[in-house]
Design a protein around this motif. Sequence first.
Motif, PDB file in Angstrom:
ATOM      1  N   CYS A  81      -5.520  11.062  -5.521  1.00 48.76           N
ATOM      2  CA  CYS A  81      -4.822  11.057  -4.230  1.00 48.76           C
ATOM      3  C   CYS A  81      -4.324   9.675  -3.848  1.00 48.76           C
ATOM      4  CB  CYS A  81      -5.736  11.602  -3.136  1.00 48.76           C
ATOM      5  SG  CYS A  81      -7.263  10.644  -2.910  1.00 48.76           S
ATOM      6  N   GLY A  82      -4.905   8.625  -4.429  1.00 51.14           N
ATOM      7  CA  GLY A  82      -4.457   7.264  -4.147  1.00 51.14           C
ATOM      8  C   GLY A  82      -5.054   6.643  -2.904  1.00 51.14           C
ATOM      9  N   ILE A 142      -1.245  10.382 -12.804  1.00 52.98           N
ATOM     10  CA  ILE A 142      -1.181   9.141 -12.018  1.00 52.98           C
ATOM     11  C   ILE A 142      -2.608   8.601 -11.936  1.00 52.98           C
ATOM     12  CG2 ILE A 142      -0.440   8.035  -9.893  1.00 52.98           C
ATOM     13  CD1 ILE A 142       1.856   9.412 -11.272  1.00 52.98           C
ATOM     14  N   GLN A 143      -2.880   7.562 -12.709  1.00 51.94           N
ATOM     15  CA  GLN A 143      -4.255   7.116 -12.913  1.00 51.94           C
ATOM     16  C   GLN A 143      -4.663   6.016 -11.938  1.00 51.94           C
ATOM     17  OE1 GLN A 143      -5.996   8.862 -14.887  1.00 51.94           O
ATOM     18  NE2 GLN A 143      -4.378   9.920 -16.019  1.00 51.94           N
ATOM     19  N   THR A 144      -5.930   6.043 -11.580  1.00 48.47           N
ATOM     20  CA  THR A 144      -6.501   4.950 -10.800  1.00 48.47           C
ATOM     21  C   THR A 144      -6.932   3.857 -11.784  1.00 48.47           C
ATOM     22  OG1 THR A 144      -8.601   6.122 -10.889  1.00 48.47           O
ATOM     23  CG2 THR A 144      -7.299   6.391  -8.903  1.00 48.47           C
ATOM     24  N   VAL A 145      -6.324   2.696 -11.666  1.00 40.09           N
ATOM     25  CA  VAL A 145      -6.637   1.578 -12.566  1.00 40.09           C
ATOM     26  C   VAL A 145      -7.260   0.449 -11.733  1.00 40.09           C
ATOM     27  CG1 VAL A 145      -5.686  -0.129 -14.152  1.00 40.09           C
ATOM     28  CG2 VAL A 145      -4.809   2.217 -14.176  1.00 40.09           C
ATOM     29  N   PHE A 146      -8.406  -0.029 -12.187  1.00 41.91           N
ATOM     30  CA  PHE A 146      -9.216  -0.966 -11.418  1.00 41.91           C
ATOM     31  C   PHE A 146      -9.218  -2.340 -12.076  1.00 41.91           C
ATOM     32  CE2 PHE A 146     -13.470  -2.760 -10.320  1.00 41.91           C
ATOM     33  CZ  PHE A 146     -13.321  -2.795  -8.943  1.00 41.91           C
ATOM     34  N   HIS A 172       0.826  -1.199   0.000  1.00 38.46           N
ATOM     35  CA  HIS A 172       0.000   0.000   0.000  1.00 38.46           C
ATOM     36  C   HIS A 172       0.870   1.263   0.000  1.00 38.46           C
ATOM     37  CE1 HIS A 172      -3.556  -2.397   0.469  1.00 38.46           C
ATOM     38  NE2 HIS A 172      -3.158  -2.889   1.625  1.00 38.46           N
ATOM     39  N   GLU A 173       1.937   1.253  -0.755  1.00 39.92           N
ATOM     40  CA  GLU A 173       2.818   2.419  -0.847  1.00 39.92           C
ATOM     41  C   GLU A 173       3.087   2.719  -2.317  1.00 39.92           C
ATOM     42  OE1 GLU A 173       5.933   2.588   2.637  1.00 39.92           O
ATOM     43  OE2 GLU A 173       5.945   0.596   1.732  1.00 39.92           O
ATOM     44  N   TRP A 174       3.167   4.022  -2.613  1.00 40.94           N
ATOM     45  CA  TRP A 174       3.378   4.450  -3.994  1.00 40.94           C
ATOM     46  C   TRP A 174       4.551   5.416  -4.085  1.00 40.94           C
ATOM     47  CZ3 TRP A 174      -1.003   2.550  -2.148  1.00 40.94           C
ATOM     48  CH2 TRP A 174      -1.680   1.610  -2.944  1.00 40.94           C
ATOM     49  N   ALA A 191      -7.230  -4.344  -5.734  1.00 40.82           N
ATOM     50  CA  ALA A 191      -8.017  -4.146  -6.950  1.00 40.82           C
ATOM     51  C   ALA A 191      -7.749  -2.775  -7.579  1.00 40.82           C
ATOM     52  CB  ALA A 191      -9.512  -4.292  -6.642  1.00 40.82           C
ATOM     53  N   TRP A 192      -7.385  -1.811  -6.759  1.00 42.66           N
ATOM     54  CA  TRP A 192      -7.021  -0.480  -7.255  1.00 42.66           C
ATOM     55  C   TRP A 192      -5.503  -0.356  -7.302  1.00 42.66           C
ATOM     56  CZ3 TRP A 192     -10.329   2.755  -9.434  1.00 42.66           C
ATOM     57  CH2 TRP A 192     -11.687   2.701  -9.080  1.00 42.66           C
ATOM     58  N   ASP A 193      -5.002   0.211  -8.381  1.00 42.11           N
ATOM     59  CA  ASP A 193      -3.568   0.490  -8.512  1.00 42.11           C
ATOM     60  C   ASP A 193      -3.410   1.915  -9.022  1.00 42.11           C
ATOM     61  OD1 ASP A 193      -0.833   0.169  -8.543  1.00 42.11           O
ATOM     62  OD2 ASP A 193      -0.793  -0.935 -10.444  1.00 42.11           O
TER      63      ASP A 193
END
Length: 603
Positions: free
Chosen positions: A572-573, A500-504, A447-449, A583-585
């Motif tokens: 924001c992530g 920085i996109q939210t990819v599901f 859970h770190e980016w 499930a979210w990246d």
Amino acid sequence: MRATDIADPNYFHKVVDCQWACPAHTPVPEYIRLIAHGRYTDAYMINWKSNVFPGILGRTCDRPCEPACRRGRVEDESLVGNRTEPVAICRLKRVAADFKGGLEDRLPSAAPSNGRRIACIGAGPASLTVARDLAVLGYEVTLMDQNPQLGGMIRTQIPHFRLPESVIDEEVGHITGIGNVHFEHRQVDSLKALLAEGWDAIFVGSGAPRGRDLDIPGRTEADANTHIGIDWLSSVSFGHITKIGKRVIVLGGGNTAMDCCRTARRLGGEDVKVIVRSGFEEMKASPWEKEDAIGEDIPILNYLVPKTFVHEGGRLVGMTFEKVRAEYDTKGRRSLVPTGEPDPFFECDDVLVAVGQENAFPWVERDIGIEFNERWGMPKVEETTMRSTLPNVFFGGDAAFGPKNIIWAVAHGHDAALSIHTFLEGGDAAVRPSPMVEIVSQKMGIHEWSYDNDVALDSRFKVPHRAKDEALRDLRAEVELGFDPQLAWKEAQRCLNCDIQTVFTPQLCIECDACVDICPMDSITFTDNGDESELRGRLSAPALNLAQDIYIADGLKTGRVMAKDEDVCLHCGLCAERCPTGAWDMRKYFIEMSHAEHACGKH
């Protein structure tokens, strides 16, 4: 709704609102992050590849990226003093130019000559972009201009207190330094004659060189003290004009009018006023240009239509105007209606007419195969390829579609260069190569980016200005001083990292709604599918901006869909951080537009 195809390169591109709005599609968030890390040279090169003139545009761009900035849509007006302001994208571009290091090992060199010769009529930003793109491929590119130096309107019509000549010289030099780029101080009087010289292709980037005049009573008698704005600015730039009367009226509400009035203040104008037929908000001048003029004690008077030039004994003494008001019909169309009040009279010694520019093509013969629009007298040009109805003649910049800004000229130059190269290689210029796209996960741990998006309510930082008294004494003293590294860092933190996109991944989702609960903008909804118009209204927060997409993912175990409103997402992530199953990246999306060097030749 159908599941979103995130493999389409334009899907996430459209989500990066600033880059999508930029005609040259500069990767804005990427270079802002580089600035935040002090990597100014890297940030400059990203700009140089797409918009060609970072130092010039960092001072003069009309900033179509900034109204598109997500920051202006997601801030709570009650928490920011009713002023939601975009990131200072343009001024950060200048930071990259101001603090970059040496570019000797970064700039390309020309390939050996391929024997093909390209003529560019006009040596402004569009032609210079064509030269930059084709020279590296071995083309011999010759720019022709009636002025003795390269740069076109960049050099002749933008005052040096806004754009120092040293910046122009440097960035033009980056192009001529590639090699294969030549300059002829030459006025082209006949396109037919130029075609007979055997050029492989011709690019017309001659701009919109003619300023509009006013045909009202007294204009002829007042000719000695009435000046066309763009011609007057050019004469000032080349040192042919060094003074003006104490009382000056500037007619017009665009950026040229703002440049005229501020230049007049520096050449001896003590009482300089701008008089406009439209309302203040309707003026075409950029808001910051109007602010700078007002800040130099130049009043802007609105809803006044020029009526007569008044002269006594052959000398201009003033102008009269008709007062009007704006009225709108049921379709929202505006008309200016006289108020019936007495005509105001304003004294003046000189008048600068800046009521618009227009194209002039007397040198393009009508029997050589180039078709013109009869109403506007403009050549018929394809918007994507920039080609005319004569196969080897291409147009760009103001010469193609009328007056716009430098960044549009750059975009046209890229497109035209790609078309010229494809055409001469025997391909179809209408078939454009796909852009280069990278989508890379930013995951550093469970859970770190690798990026920080701690959204805060920082107001836009003000750029320092030279003291007014000092600025008005020197025609060449740059007024805006630019951000220093500290201010640049602070302003860069305001960027929301929209690339920085939210990819599901629906197969990993257990529909626990943790992402829904933590999303600060209520942009995620798990619901039954439906038609878009109906679905937009029943999301957690109604998706009202139809210009931005809804991200739809199906394949959930319950048969529902995940619907995410891309319009207000903060990137924001928190959804990815909170998701227990991954499930979210968060994935960085980088798109680089295709230029001539990416063309594949024959198709």
